[in-house]
Design an enzyme around this catalytic site. Structure first.
Site, PDB file in Angstrom:
ATOM      1  N   TYR A  50       5.431 -12.144  -7.652  1.00 17.59           N
ATOM      2  CA  TYR A  50       5.390 -11.042  -8.637  1.00 17.59           C
ATOM      3  C   TYR A  50       6.165 -11.350  -9.920  1.00 17.59           C
ATOM      4  O   TYR A  50       6.058 -10.620 -10.896  1.00 17.59           O
ATOM      5  CB  TYR A  50       5.983  -9.751  -8.049  1.00 17.59           C
ATOM      6  CG  TYR A  50       5.184  -9.072  -6.957  1.00 17.59           C
ATOM      7  CD1 TYR A  50       3.956  -9.544  -6.534  1.00 17.59           C
ATOM      8  CD2 TYR A  50       5.683  -7.916  -6.357  1.00 17.59           C
ATOM      9  CE1 TYR A  50       3.254  -8.901  -5.525  1.00 17.59           C
ATOM     10  CE2 TYR A  50       4.979  -7.275  -5.350  1.00 17.59           C
ATOM     11  CZ  TYR A  50       3.774  -7.776  -4.931  1.00 17.59           C
ATOM     12  OH  TYR A  50       3.087  -7.129  -3.930  1.00 17.59           O
ATOM     13  N   HIS A 104       2.868 -12.366   3.219  1.00 18.57           N
ATOM     14  CA  HIS A 104       2.107 -11.560   2.246  1.00 18.57           C
ATOM     15  C   HIS A 104       0.685 -11.229   2.717  1.00 18.57           C
ATOM     16  O   HIS A 104       0.170 -10.136   2.523  1.00 18.57           O
ATOM     17  CB  HIS A 104       2.049 -12.292   0.899  1.00 18.57           C
ATOM     18  CG  HIS A 104       1.836 -11.379  -0.267  1.00 18.57           C
ATOM     19  ND1 HIS A 104       2.239 -11.697  -1.530  1.00 18.57           N
ATOM     20  CD2 HIS A 104       1.282 -10.156  -0.367  1.00 18.57           C
ATOM     21  CE1 HIS A 104       1.919 -10.706  -2.353  1.00 18.57           C
ATOM     22  NE2 HIS A 104       1.337  -9.761  -1.669  1.00 18.57           N
TER      23      HIS A 104
HETATM   24  N1  LIG Z   1       1.315  -6.521   0.116  1.00 17.09           N
HETATM   25  C1  LIG Z   1       0.347  -6.529  -0.777  1.00 17.09           C
HETATM   26  O1  LIG Z   1      -0.642  -7.295  -0.653  1.00 17.09           O
HETATM   27  C2  LIG Z   1       0.403  -5.577  -1.927  1.00 17.09           C
HETATM   28  C3  LIG Z   1      -0.758  -5.353  -2.710  1.00 17.09           C
HETATM   29  C4  LIG Z   1      -0.664  -4.432  -3.759  1.00 17.09           C
HETATM   30  C5  LIG Z   1       0.532  -3.782  -4.016  1.00 17.09           C
HETATM   31  N2  LIG Z   1       1.652  -4.046  -3.269  1.00 17.09           N
HETATM   32  C6  LIG Z   1       2.958  -3.373  -3.545  1.00 17.09           C
HETATM   33  O2  LIG Z   1       2.746  -1.980  -3.620  1.00 17.09           O
HETATM   34  C7  LIG Z   1       3.191  -1.492  -4.893  1.00 17.09           C
HETATM   35  C8  LIG Z   1       2.381  -0.285  -5.345  1.00 17.09           C
HETATM   36  O3  LIG Z   1       1.009  -0.586  -5.434  1.00 17.09           O
HETATM   37  P1  LIG Z   1       0.247  -0.803  -6.819  1.00 17.09           P
HETATM   38  O4  LIG Z   1       1.218  -1.185  -7.879  1.00 17.09           O
HETATM   39  O5  LIG Z   1      -0.887  -1.695  -6.519  1.00 17.09           O
HETATM   40  O6  LIG Z   1      -0.416   0.596  -7.138  1.00 17.09           O
HETATM   41  P2  LIG Z   1       0.015   2.147  -7.163  1.00 17.09           P
HETATM   42  O7  LIG Z   1       1.440   2.312  -6.852  1.00 17.09           O
HETATM   43  O8  LIG Z   1      -0.993   2.849  -6.337  1.00 17.09           O
HETATM   44  O9  LIG Z   1      -0.298   2.533  -8.663  1.00 17.09           O
HETATM   45  C9  LIG Z   1       0.421   2.011  -9.745  1.00 17.09           C
HETATM   46  C10 LIG Z   1      -0.140   2.611 -11.022  1.00 17.09           C
HETATM   47  O10 LIG Z   1       0.084   4.011 -11.028  1.00 17.09           O
HETATM   48  C11 LIG Z   1       0.628   4.411 -12.268  1.00 17.09           C
HETATM   49  N3  LIG Z   1       1.542   5.527 -12.023  1.00 17.09           N
HETATM   50  C12 LIG Z   1       2.689   5.518 -11.324  1.00 17.09           C
HETATM   51  N4  LIG Z   1       3.229   6.738 -11.240  1.00 17.09           N
HETATM   52  C13 LIG Z   1       2.400   7.558 -11.939  1.00 17.09           C
HETATM   53  C14 LIG Z   1       2.421   8.939 -12.245  1.00 17.09           C
HETATM   54  N5  LIG Z   1       3.397   9.721 -11.799  1.00 17.09           N
HETATM   55  N6  LIG Z   1       1.402   9.439 -12.998  1.00 17.09           N
HETATM   56  C15 LIG Z   1       0.411   8.644 -13.465  1.00 17.09           C
HETATM   57  N7  LIG Z   1       0.328   7.338 -13.204  1.00 17.09           N
HETATM   58  C16 LIG Z   1       1.323   6.788 -12.450  1.00 17.09           C
HETATM   59  C17 LIG Z   1       1.318   3.195 -12.822  1.00 17.09           C
HETATM   60  O11 LIG Z   1       1.285   3.257 -14.212  1.00 17.09           O
HETATM   61  P3  LIG Z   1       2.125   2.234 -15.174  1.00 17.09           P
HETATM   62  O12 LIG Z   1       1.404   0.924 -15.088  1.00 17.09           O
HETATM   63  O13 LIG Z   1       2.044   2.874 -16.506  1.00 17.09           O
HETATM   64  O14 LIG Z   1       3.506   2.183 -14.621  1.00 17.09           O
HETATM   65  C18 LIG Z   1       0.453   2.064 -12.307  1.00 17.09           C
HETATM   66  O15 LIG Z   1      -0.614   1.820 -13.206  1.00 17.09           O
HETATM   67  C19 LIG Z   1       3.046  -2.723  -5.794  1.00 17.09           C
HETATM   68  O16 LIG Z   1       3.753  -2.586  -7.000  1.00 17.09           O
HETATM   69  C20 LIG Z   1       3.565  -3.800  -4.877  1.00 17.09           C
HETATM   70  O17 LIG Z   1       4.981  -3.763  -4.821  1.00 17.09           O
HETATM   71  C21 LIG Z   1       1.585  -4.919  -2.212  1.00 17.09           C
END
Ligand SMILES: NC(=O)c1ccc[n+]([C@@H]2O[C@H](COP(=O)([O-])OP(=O)(O)OC[C@H]3O[C@@H](n4cnc5c(N)ncnc54)[C@H](OP(=O)(O)O)[C@@H]3O)[C@@H](O)[C@H]2O)c1
Length: 267
Positions: A50, A104
């Site tokens: 990341y 991962h």
């Molecule tokens: N293990 C894996 O394979 C894997 C895969 C994917 C993700 N992950 C982990 O899970 C975490 C979360 O998943 P994700 O980042 O994919 O997606 P998510 O948390 O479902 O969504 C993130 C998005 O939501 C927006 N957001 C956050 N809070 C908000 C609110 N209150 N109102 C409106 N929009 C909002 C953010 O905007 P901004 O961009 O403007 O902040 C960003 O674009 C990742 O960051 C990572 O640490 C792990």
């Protein structure tokens, strides 16, 4: 449930009930993570790929919150030497232990026994407190357990009302495996869903808050990512209301095994 509540793993270690994801949180990782910790986030999720580990390390160094009150999840990639990667993750994070280290994703072939052996070694040496997997299906977890006799403490998988699996939840419950819910906000892609908005309006909350609260009440550990301070605050502000049983069911019934990325690797 309070924002500083924890969940006990079968290893007896405690994990905060929700956390902050940091994939693509690269604008000012150190500043944003420091702000998040000071605001009350206690679990930070990262990975060797990341590019956020150095910033997280800096934030931990700069905060007045004790290291043992902060919970760090990070990951090794499927092509890594997992023991060596654990050591380089520690270096990048400037830490002497990691709370939870995950594989991962499963390698192209097999369940990743070699990766798992490396993590078991790192755990024995105290470099990590707990080890687990991410993007694993039930058969792959079973294979790993059969070969090593070591149950993963966590399976980190995509999880939202639109995409989840009761079968996976029941399996993890029976084994004592905690599900960390990634992309719990569907990466915003389902924010305009009619039922989600109806429910959000009823509770005077945003769609993001309903999605996070649904996870908390379901029993999974959501790790939403937010780059902006207002959203980061909004996302943690989910401990002053409760979704009633009927609305929990309505939300769970939205399940269509939806993935905001590709497909759910566990169904
Ligand atoms: N293990 C894996 O394979 C894997 C895969 C994917 C993700 N992950 C982990 O899970 C975490 C979360 O998943 P994700 O980042 O994919 O997606 P998510 O948390 O479902 O969504 C993130 C998005 O939501 C927006 N957001 C956050 N809070 C908000 C609110 N209150 N109102 C409106 N929009 C909002 C953010 O905007 P901004 O961009 O403007 O902040 C960003 O674009 C990742 O960051 C990572 O640490 C792990």
């Amino acid at each position: 449930m309070e924002k500083n509540s924890t969940k006990q793993l079968f290893t007896q270690n405690n994990m905060p009930v929700m956390g902050l994801g940091t994939w693509q949180l690269t604008k000012d990782t150190a500043g944003t993570v420091l702000y998040a910790i000071e605001f009350g986030y206690r679990l930070i999720d990262t990975s060797s790929d990341y590019k956020t580990q150095p910033g997280i390390g800096e934030a931990i160094k700069n905060t007045t919150i004790n290291r043992d009150e902060i919970y760090i999840t990070t990951k090794v990639e499927e092509t890594d030497d997992s023991y060596e990667r654990t050591k380089s993750n520690l270096k990048e994070l400037k830490l002497d232990y990691i709370d939870l280290m995950l594989i991962h994703r499963p390698p192209f072939i097999g369940a990743g026994e070699e990766l798992w052996d490396g993590l078991i070694k790192a755990k024995k040496e105290g470099l990590v407190l707990d080890i687990g997997v991410s993007n694993y299906s039930i058969p792959l977890i079973e294979e790993l357990i059969k070969k090593s006799d070591e149950i993963p403490a966590v399976n980190q998988i995509e999880w939202s009302p639109f995409g989840h699996s009761q079968e996976m939840f029941d399996y993890c419950l029976e084994k004592g495996i905690v599900i960390q819910a990634y992309s719990p906000l569907t990466r915003t892609k389902r924010f305009s869903d009619k039922i989600l908005n109806e429910i959000a309006k009823k509770y005077g909350k945003s769609p993001a808050q309903i999605l996070i609260r649904w996870n908390l009440q379901f029993g999974t550990v959501p790790i939403p990512m937010a780059d902006q301070k207002e959203q980061l605050e909004e996302d943690l502000n989910v401990f002053n209301f409760e979704i009633d049983n009927e609305d929990m069911k309505r939300l769970s019934n939205l399940n269509e095994h939806y993935s905001s990325l590709r497909s759910l690797p566990y169904v």
